[in-house]
Design an enzyme around this catalytic site. Sequence first.
Site, PDB file in Angstrom:
ATOM      1  N   GLU A  57      43.404  46.730  29.505  1.00  0.00           N
ATOM      2  CA  GLU A  57      42.585  45.509  29.460  1.00  0.00           C
ATOM      3  C   GLU A  57      41.788  45.418  28.159  1.00  0.00           C
ATOM      4  O   GLU A  57      41.680  44.359  27.569  1.00  0.00           O
ATOM      5  CB  GLU A  57      41.643  45.451  30.670  1.00  0.00           C
ATOM      6  CG  GLU A  57      42.329  45.164  31.990  1.00  0.00           C
ATOM      7  CD  GLU A  57      43.015  43.798  32.022  1.00  0.00           C
ATOM      8  OE1 GLU A  57      42.648  42.905  31.234  1.00  0.00           O
ATOM      9  OE2 GLU A  57      43.946  43.648  32.828  1.00  0.00           O
ATOM     10  N   TYR A 137      35.030  39.439  32.997  1.00  0.00           N
ATOM     11  CA  TYR A 137      36.493  39.408  33.138  1.00  0.00           C
ATOM     12  C   TYR A 137      37.042  40.819  33.367  1.00  0.00           C
ATOM     13  O   TYR A 137      37.794  41.060  34.316  1.00  0.00           O
ATOM     14  CB  TYR A 137      37.189  38.766  31.914  1.00  0.00           C
ATOM     15  CG  TYR A 137      38.645  39.148  31.928  1.00  0.00           C
ATOM     16  CD1 TYR A 137      39.522  38.510  32.807  1.00  0.00           C
ATOM     17  CD2 TYR A 137      39.122  40.227  31.171  1.00  0.00           C
ATOM     18  CE1 TYR A 137      40.839  38.929  32.920  1.00  0.00           C
ATOM     19  CE2 TYR A 137      40.426  40.654  31.274  1.00  0.00           C
ATOM     20  CZ  TYR A 137      41.290  39.998  32.147  1.00  0.00           C
ATOM     21  OH  TYR A 137      42.577  40.430  32.270  1.00  0.00           O
ATOM     22  N   ASP A 155      39.887  34.723  32.410  1.00  0.00           N
ATOM     23  CA  ASP A 155      39.973  34.860  30.956  1.00  0.00           C
ATOM     24  C   ASP A 155      40.424  33.503  30.407  1.00  0.00           C
ATOM     25  O   ASP A 155      40.467  32.516  31.151  1.00  0.00           O
ATOM     26  CB  ASP A 155      40.911  36.011  30.557  1.00  0.00           C
ATOM     27  CG  ASP A 155      42.372  35.694  30.845  1.00  0.00           C
ATOM     28  OD1 ASP A 155      42.669  34.674  31.527  1.00  0.00           O
ATOM     29  OD2 ASP A 155      43.238  36.451  30.379  1.00  0.00           O
TER      30      ASP A 155
END
Length: 237
Positions: A57, A137, A155
């Site tokens: 991520e 997020y 996002d």
Amino acid sequence: MGDAAGRRARRGTRPAIRLDPTALRTFGTKLRAWYRRHARDLPWRQTRDPYRILVSELMLQQTQVARVIDFYHRFLERFPSVERLAKARESQVVAQWEGLGYYARARNLHKLSRRVVREGFPTEADQLRTLPGIGPYTAGAVATFAFERRAPLVDTNVARVLTRVFAPHLHPKRARDQKAIWAIAEATLPRTGRASWTHNQALMELGALLCTARVRHCGACPVRSLCKSRDQKTGAR
Ligand code: SF4
């Protein structure tokens, strides 16, 4: 302007968005069915290890998927666990991040690895947000993709899809619209954490493959029948 609309305009807030529960269910069902058939086989989708998911991520925040895959494998060969990362020096972690840019991500990852080794990996989005460099997020992504929590995430891709489908009057990047967009993301979630894993992956995949910033492939889109922006050719949102 009526009293309520006037008060809202003065406060700069948006009215709550009414979402039809049947449309929300149909949206989720169609989206997840499409994902099961069309999802890309990405390495971070084959694990529930929170450390690996967090690494992916953070790398994906500023870098395209195709470029991240190589970096992801090389980084995890060098630092295969959060414990190994915590034992490394910051300079070694930053060196391994070389080429990805935005080195604050590497420094934060290193810092948080030491805290996670001391205190354990938080499993809920609000706890994950207390880690260094973790925003809403990323917290939602780790909660749902590692721990299968029923947590929303938004996002750029997800914001674009949700506003196009449900609320074209909202702008995916406008600060004052973010609260409403997160509320839509939460409203679309299925009931279980396990289904939320698929749902959130599917939302992101739709935004990456069919409903992109530059092109809308509405003819192939699984949620076309529900979408308030379908077949619109213009607009970079
Ligand atoms: S119908 Fe078109 S605009 Fe709507 S979500 Fe699908 S691709 Fe995006």
